[in-house]
Design a protein around this motif. Sequence first.
Motif, mmCIF file in Angstrom:
data_model
loop_
_atom_site.group_PDB
_atom_site.id
_atom_site.type_symbol
_atom_site.label_atom_id
_atom_site.label_comp_id
_atom_site.label_asym_id
_atom_site.label_seq_id
_atom_site.Cartn_x
_atom_site.Cartn_y
_atom_site.Cartn_z
ATOM 1 N N ALA A 47 0.777 -1.252 -0.112
ATOM 2 C CA ALA A 47 0.017 -0.100 -0.113
ATOM 3 C C ALA A 47 0.828 1.334 -0.090
ATOM 4 O O ALA A 47 0.870 2.151 0.971
ATOM 5 N N ARG A 48 1.465 1.396 -1.060
ATOM 6 C CA ARG A 48 2.676 2.399 -1.314
ATOM 7 C C ARG A 48 1.713 3.739 -1.359
ATOM 8 O O ARG A 48 0.714 3.748 -2.104
ATOM 9 N N PRO A 49 2.002 4.951 -1.164
ATOM 10 C CA PRO A 49 1.307 6.031 -1.512
ATOM 11 C C PRO A 49 1.171 6.358 -2.899
ATOM 12 O O PRO A 49 0.017 6.755 -3.266
ATOM 13 N N GLU A 50 2.068 6.384 -3.886
ATOM 14 C CA GLU A 50 1.904 6.511 -4.984
ATOM 15 C C GLU A 50 1.046 5.433 -5.818
ATOM 16 O O GLU A 50 0.127 5.771 -6.768
ATOM 17 N N PHE A 51 0.922 4.210 -5.004
ATOM 18 C CA PHE A 51 0.058 3.277 -5.651
ATOM 19 C C PHE A 51 -1.519 3.680 -5.247
ATOM 20 O O PHE A 51 -2.375 3.936 -6.287
ATOM 21 N N ARG A 52 -1.475 4.136 -4.083
ATOM 22 C CA ARG A 52 -2.783 4.690 -3.749
ATOM 23 C C ARG A 52 -3.386 6.026 -4.465
ATOM 24 O O ARG A 52 -4.644 6.217 -4.771
ATOM 25 N N PHE A 53 -2.378 6.782 -4.806
ATOM 26 C CA PHE A 53 -2.806 8.184 -5.308
ATOM 27 C C PHE A 53 -3.223 7.797 -6.919
ATOM 28 O O PHE A 53 -4.158 8.244 -7.279
ATOM 29 N N ASN A 54 -2.442 6.854 -7.507
ATOM 30 C CA ASN A 54 -2.864 6.445 -8.804
ATOM 31 C C ASN A 54 -3.998 5.619 -8.907
ATOM 32 O O ASN A 54 -4.978 6.024 -9.762
ATOM 33 N N ARG A 55 -4.325 5.063 -7.914
ATOM 34 C CA ARG A 55 -5.836 4.441 -7.890
ATOM 35 C C ARG A 55 -6.718 5.294 -7.620
ATOM 36 O O ARG A 55 -7.861 5.375 -8.131
ATOM 37 N N GLY A 56 -6.518 6.387 -6.915
ATOM 38 C CA GLY A 56 -7.483 7.294 -6.726
ATOM 39 C C GLY A 56 -7.631 8.116 -7.791
ATOM 40 O O GLY A 56 -8.766 8.590 -8.206
ATOM 41 N N VAL A 57 -6.837 8.399 -8.858
ATOM 42 C CA VAL A 57 -7.063 9.269 -10.080
ATOM 43 C C VAL A 57 -7.805 8.460 -11.099
ATOM 44 O O VAL A 57 -8.817 8.942 -11.631
ATOM 45 N N VAL A 58 -7.545 6.934 -11.076
ATOM 46 C CA VAL A 58 -8.674 6.134 -11.697
ATOM 47 C C VAL A 58 -10.104 6.038 -11.187
ATOM 48 O O VAL A 58 -10.918 6.301 -11.858
ATOM 49 N N HIS A 59 -10.343 5.916 -9.933
ATOM 50 C CA HIS A 59 -11.399 6.073 -9.403
ATOM 51 C C HIS A 59 -12.097 7.443 -9.825
ATOM 52 O O HIS A 59 -13.289 7.572 -10.028
ATOM 53 N N GLU A 60 -11.397 8.561 -9.654
ATOM 54 C CA GLU A 60 -12.015 9.640 -9.827
ATOM 55 C C GLU A 60 -12.512 9.887 -11.498
ATOM 56 O O GLU A 60 -13.537 10.267 -12.014
ATOM 57 N N ALA A 61 -11.634 9.284 -12.199
ATOM 58 C CA ALA A 61 -11.919 9.380 -13.871
ATOM 59 C C ALA A 61 -13.262 8.299 -14.052
ATOM 60 O O ALA A 61 -13.904 8.542 -14.941
ATOM 61 N N ALA A 62 -13.425 7.415 -13.180
ATOM 62 C CA ALA A 62 -14.574 6.545 -13.192
ATOM 63 C C ALA A 62 -15.734 7.325 -12.531
ATOM 64 O O ALA A 62 -16.936 6.482 -12.749
ATOM 65 N N GLY A 63 -15.626 8.149 -11.840
ATOM 66 C CA GLY A 63 -16.866 8.784 -11.331
ATOM 67 C C GLY A 63 -17.044 8.011 -9.870
ATOM 68 O O GLY A 63 -17.818 8.526 -9.169
ATOM 69 N N SER A 64 -16.160 7.321 -9.370
ATOM 70 C CA SER A 64 -16.311 6.786 -8.123
ATOM 71 C C SER A 64 -15.580 7.712 -7.184
ATOM 72 O O SER A 64 -14.385 7.583 -6.729
ATOM 73 N N LEU A 65 -16.148 8.785 -6.821
ATOM 74 C CA LEU A 65 -15.568 9.761 -6.044
ATOM 75 C C LEU A 65 -15.367 9.635 -4.542
ATOM 76 O O LEU A 65 -14.450 9.970 -4.203
ATOM 77 N N VAL A 66 -16.186 8.798 -4.045
ATOM 78 C CA VAL A 66 -16.049 8.368 -2.620
ATOM 79 C C VAL A 66 -14.760 7.654 -2.453
ATOM 80 O O VAL A 66 -13.953 7.859 -1.299
ATOM 81 N N GLN A 67 -14.708 6.669 -3.457
ATOM 82 C CA GLN A 67 -13.341 5.820 -3.115
ATOM 83 C C GLN A 67 -12.320 6.523 -3.557
ATOM 84 O O GLN A 67 -11.202 6.245 -2.935
ATOM 85 N N ALA A 68 -12.186 7.621 -4.504
ATOM 86 C CA ALA A 68 -11.171 8.458 -4.869
ATOM 87 C C ALA A 68 -10.788 9.131 -3.729
ATOM 88 O O ALA A 68 -9.452 9.178 -3.246
ATOM 89 N N VAL A 69 -11.609 9.734 -2.810
ATOM 90 C CA VAL A 69 -11.544 10.512 -1.733
ATOM 91 C C VAL A 69 -10.543 9.713 -0.641
ATOM 92 O O VAL A 69 -9.758 10.201 -0.020
ATOM 93 N N ALA A 70 -11.008 8.348 -0.608
ATOM 94 C CA ALA A 70 -10.601 7.622 0.443
ATOM 95 C C ALA A 70 -8.887 7.551 0.127
ATOM 96 O O ALA A 70 -8.142 7.268 0.950
ATOM 97 N N ASP A 71 -8.687 7.038 -1.166
ATOM 98 C CA ASP A 71 -7.262 6.961 -1.307
ATOM 99 C C ASP A 71 -6.486 8.241 -1.289
ATOM 100 O O ASP A 71 -5.133 8.188 -0.828
ATOM 101 N N PHE A 72 -7.096 9.179 -1.642
ATOM 102 C CA PHE A 72 -6.391 10.540 -1.571
ATOM 103 C C PHE A 72 -6.141 11.025 0.026
ATOM 104 O O PHE A 72 -5.172 11.281 0.316
ATOM 105 N N ASP A 73 -7.112 10.439 0.780
ATOM 106 C CA ASP A 73 -6.933 10.760 2.069
ATOM 107 C C ASP A 73 -5.740 9.714 2.784
ATOM 108 O O ASP A 73 -5.063 10.125 3.522
ATOM 109 N N ALA A 74 -5.506 8.620 2.315
ATOM 110 C CA ALA A 74 -4.894 7.774 2.672
ATOM 111 C C ALA A 74 -3.422 8.191 2.369
ATOM 112 O O ALA A 74 -2.381 8.035 3.038
#
Length: 713
Positions: free
Chosen positions: A660-687
Amino acid sequence: MTGHYWIAAPLRRERDRLRAGLGLPAPLAVVDAHRRLRGPYSAAGALLRQVAPEALRRMPELAARHYIELQESTPELAPLVPQRIRALEKMADAPGEASRYPARLHSLRVSHGIVDFLLAALPGSGDGPRTLVVENVQHADVTDHEFLAAALRRIPAELLTLVVATDTAELGDPPGMVSVSLPAELAVRTTRVHHPGAPAGADPDGPTPDGAGFGSLAEAAARYVAGDCISDEPPLRAAYEALTGPERAALHDRRAEEVAARAEEEPSLRLGTLPYHLLRGSDGDGAGLDALRWAQLRCKYLGLYHAAAEMGEEGRHRTGPDVRPELWWPFTRETGVCLAAAGRPEESAAVQEEARSQTSMPKHHMSLAYETGMLYARHFPPELRDERRARAYVNQAIAISDLLPDLKERAFFSVFNRNGLALVEVRAGRPDEALRLLDEGIERLDRELGIGERTWHRVGLRYNRAQVNGMSGRLEDALEDYASIMDLDHDFADHYFNRGSMLRRLGRIEEAIADYERAITLESPFPEVHYNRGEARLELGDLDGALADFDRALELEPGNLEALLARAGLLADQGEAKAALADVEAGLLVDAEHPHLLCLQGRLWGEEGRTAEARDSLDAALRHDPELAEAWAIKGELDYVEGDLTAALADFNRAVELEARPEFRFNRGVVHEAAGSLVQAVADFDAVLAVTDDEEARSRRETCLRAAERAHL
């Protein structure tokens, strides 16, 4: 023609003739590599005796920088450099009587130190390009193989043209583990000048000495012995063999007397010519064997294990349980030990098995059982190691030691053999049991032996305990052991190297670097310390220092996969994609299935837009290591760029699951954001923001929150 040369012809005079036609630069030196002359470093030492005194006068700073390799390879230079007399050596009763010895690769390190010295000294000599001729390399010791291999690779021919001269027989690598291959370096770095046949007019059997330019039979034989019996001229050898045994012995006695008179000022003669002649003189079984035993001990002490084993083979075959038994057993024991240390465990096992049939002494069988146990625990190749057999042999050694009549000997050998059992336990994955054995051993020696008795063996026990503590994650305990060890044994590079690695694991990076730097001053050049210091510097953000260390590690060992990967990764991060790919490709030539190199190759090709090739490399990396998180993350990046958000999310989920490296969480957050999964994106950016102060993560988090609010209006 330019470059380095390899001249092969049956006789030396024919090689001289071929060399004369090459138009070489002015000669620096012509040296002989025959190990009969000075044993290890016969060629390197001869060169250094010629060039080092003047170089040290001109550049005195080289003395402190190269004191180890100069005095170990060429003891005649010891008065010109700072003395290396370890605390260990001060307390030894005789050369070779010690509880620890150099690593197998120490001699290669010394060779690299010699090359460093030459690279520093030769450019300032003011003489322009020079030529070094090294003769009789077919008879060279392993150390000269290593020196020449390093020199051929690292010394430009424009500075020093190397001419390696051999006969026409196939030049092979020495037996056992090969640290560096001279035949391989000769094949790729020299122009070969080859004369496969006998010289014109030469009879392979040789003419009679009379009329052949060598004088009478007696004169030819005397000339052969005076030349230390290395001449390849058939008439000289024939004249020598035509003498009676007593006549030959008399010639060897005379030559031994001449050599002995020089040996005080030229101590390297004690490792070659002097024991050779004494063994063949009138007192071969007395003074000859004593000289051979001294040479074997000295070679073992310096880590010259191939030479020590060869001397031991000659010694044990000239003695026996009933012929100088006080030497037969030491020759036999040390031969087995040195063969194992040289990476020749099968030969060591054969020596030990033969010895078992020749002795009924309990202490001999105790030692043989222990050494055979170590073969099965550590020296045999992985496919031949056997924990059960290792344990059985070491238990046999323990059983004998527990019956020794002398109480102090019983205490020492019982602890010593249980120390071996501790290694077996470590190899079996039982570090707690290993620690129990070591703790009990330390306590017993402290209780049953007096102050100052077996000091170095006590240090050895603590060293082993430090190693086990380090391997099992008890880093503070390991550091405590190292503190006590280094109070007594403060000049051993491995202690600083190992402690530096433990400090780095604890996050004490500056202290780790200080230990690595101390290790560098206490040992000839070795790549591992530069690689480790480079990684530590990288953690501190010293990119230039890290790159310099990785460069140095690869100068010493071009095929070092860790250093290739580290330098490639650093170059990639600096935007030097071409140089990074060159390192990756060099590493894959060594190990085509290396998952981390394949992963980095995939990343670099992906950044160049070579998506299909990138995917092939990443798939290969994951076939060899399905849990390589970095490869899953890079696959996710490629999927995202191609617009496949579902695949990207699956790949990033796997990467985060593994690591669970920060850069992996950040990039997954970007994918969630692009897919419209905003709650999941915010959770990744919080992490990400919980462990970093990433402004882009903060900005994207705010963007997602605003978008979510608008969606609920």
